[in-house]
Design a protein around this motif. Structure first.
Motif, mmCIF file in Angstrom:
data_model
loop_
_atom_site.group_PDB
_atom_site.id
_atom_site.type_symbol
_atom_site.label_atom_id
_atom_site.label_comp_id
_atom_site.label_asym_id
_atom_site.label_seq_id
_atom_site.Cartn_x
_atom_site.Cartn_y
_atom_site.Cartn_z
ATOM 1 N N ASP A 172 54.567 26.274 27.708
ATOM 2 C CA ASP A 172 53.119 26.456 27.494
ATOM 3 C C ASP A 172 52.860 27.854 26.952
ATOM 4 O OD1 ASP A 172 52.614 23.981 28.419
ATOM 5 O OD2 ASP A 172 51.466 24.599 30.188
ATOM 6 N N ASP A 206 50.361 29.736 27.694
ATOM 7 C CA ASP A 206 49.602 30.623 28.584
ATOM 8 C C ASP A 206 50.443 31.379 29.604
ATOM 9 O OD1 ASP A 206 50.337 28.562 30.153
ATOM 10 O OD2 ASP A 206 48.332 27.887 30.649
ATOM 11 N N GLN A 265 52.188 30.306 31.958
ATOM 12 C CA GLN A 265 52.303 29.716 33.290
ATOM 13 C C GLN A 265 53.744 29.280 33.519
ATOM 14 O OE1 GLN A 265 48.772 26.896 33.316
ATOM 15 N NE2 GLN A 265 48.675 27.801 35.337
ATOM 16 N N ARG A 323 54.988 28.690 39.723
ATOM 17 C CA ARG A 323 54.091 28.642 38.572
ATOM 18 C C ARG A 323 53.005 29.692 38.734
ATOM 19 N NH1 ARG A 323 52.897 25.240 34.190
ATOM 20 N NH2 ARG A 323 50.709 24.680 33.907
ATOM 21 N N ARG A 375 47.323 31.210 34.887
ATOM 22 C CA ARG A 375 47.180 31.517 33.464
ATOM 23 C C ARG A 375 47.133 33.015 33.218
ATOM 24 N NH1 ARG A 375 45.163 29.736 28.901
ATOM 25 N NH2 ARG A 375 45.615 27.559 28.548
HETATM 26 MG MG MG Z 1 48.204 26.288 31.544
#
Ligand code: MG
Ligand code: UDP
Length: 323
Positions: free
Chosen positions: A100, A102, A104, A203, A206
């Motif tokens: 991803d 962002d 994450q 995780r 963001r």
């Molecule tokens: Mg995300």
């Protein structure tokens, strides 16, 4: 010492939709991770999924600095699932890592993924140990969804696993074969099989920007997940229909016999209405389920291309059938 061209190529695939706030940071973090890895060459492939901000400009900027970067610019926003298959179609690697934009998904996990790939695993996926920055309701609903999906489908779909994973060329080619337009990629990853390896990670929230998912989109994805992998809801409709019919038959016999023995009386209006409403509700529900599947047949039967590409590395795509 091996020659540049002897080295295997690993593609890092980043679907991007309005990610101007994080792209520079993402590039720095990924570069820092791949720089020390001398045994492979890398390609960084961005898929611009119809962003309306400066995402594409930033990608151009990065590409001017770093020749390892390439990009696919889609003609509009197609959604992450489609952006991923577009990237998979265009990337050139012997393996690909989907990540991803962002942050994450920590790029720092890439070397570990590669090391498992070297040991012979074809699909090294990262499983979330924790879900920082997500609300209790999101965590709960995601658990409930995975539970239902596991119960309904015969394919093991891993809970708390996103799209962050390394895929070998064999898996990539398998995914390239699957051209269904309503994609539930997480399920497809499980469906293709091959040697899977799970690694754990925390995780992060963001890094910047906002999530593109809302509950409406997430519940649609949940329906997508179920309807694309099982026809159990249809079967349930048949079973419940049979049960209700059987119940109605027994009740009818009971009424007839009672009337023969005790004579007729005025039937209860409230019970009649509630039964009509109940049956009507169930009928509508199952009609909706049948509609869900019919809609999928309708969508797939159009055989439209999954996505349209405006340009690949600045070269416009005139014939969408050729890459
Ligand atoms: Mg995300
Ligand atoms: N994304 C995309 N197209 C979309 C929505 C999202 O390519 O229509 C990308 C987005 O840029 C990001 C990834 O998919 O790289 C995950 O999106 P997001 O972070 O919004 O989802 P979440 O992490 O909340 O599940």
């Amino acid at each position: 010492m091996c020659n540049e061209s002897d080295k295997k190529l690993i593609s890092i695939l980043v679907p991007c939709y309005n990610e101007e706030a994080v792209l520079h940071l993402l590039y720095q973090r990924i570069s820092a991770v791949i720089e020390p890895i001398q045994t492979y060459t890398f390609e960084l492939i961005f898929v611009n999924d119809g962003s309306t901000d400066h995402t594409l400009d930033i990608i151009h900027e990065l590409r001017a600095k770093d020749s390892r970067i390439s990009y696919v610019n889609l003609s509009r926003n197609f959604g992450k699932e489609i952006a991923m298959i577009a990237g998979i179609d265009y990337l050139k690697g012997d393996a690909a890592i989907i990540i991803d934009a962002d942050l994450q998904d920590p790029p720092e996990l890439i070397p570990e993924m590669i090391s498992w790939w070297e040991k012979g695993y074809d699909d090294v996926y990262a499983k979330r140990r924790s879900r920082a920055g997500e609300s209790m309701f999101k965590k709960w609903s995601s658990h409930a969804f995975y539970y239902i999906l596991q119960k309904f489908t015969h394919i093991p779909i891993q809970a708390d696993v996103g799209d962050f994973r390394l895929l070998d060329l064999q898996c990539l080619n398998a995914l390239r074969l699957m051209r269904e337009s309503q994609r539930y990629t997480k399920g497809l990853f499980s469906w293709i099989g091959f040697n899977k390896k799970e690694i754990l990670f925390d995780r992060a929230p963001r890094a910047a920007g906002r999530t593109k998912w809302d509950y409406w989109k997430l519940s649609n994805l949940a329906i997508e997940g179920i309807t694309s992998f099982t026809i159990l809801p249809l079967r349930a409709a048949s079973f419940i229909g049979c049960l209700l019919a059987l119940f109605a038959l027994i009740y009818m016999a009971f009424i007839i016999i009672r009337t023969l023995i005790y004579g007729g009386d005025v039937p209860g209006y409230p019970s009649l209405i509630s039964i009509i409403l109940f049956i009507g509700g169930i009928q509508l529900l199952f009609l909706g389920i049948i509609g869900e599947y019919l809609g999928r047949v309708f969508n797939e039967s159009k055989f439209r291309p999954l996505y349209l590409v405006k340009d690949y590395n600045g070269k416009s795509i005139i014939d969408q059938r050729c890459k």
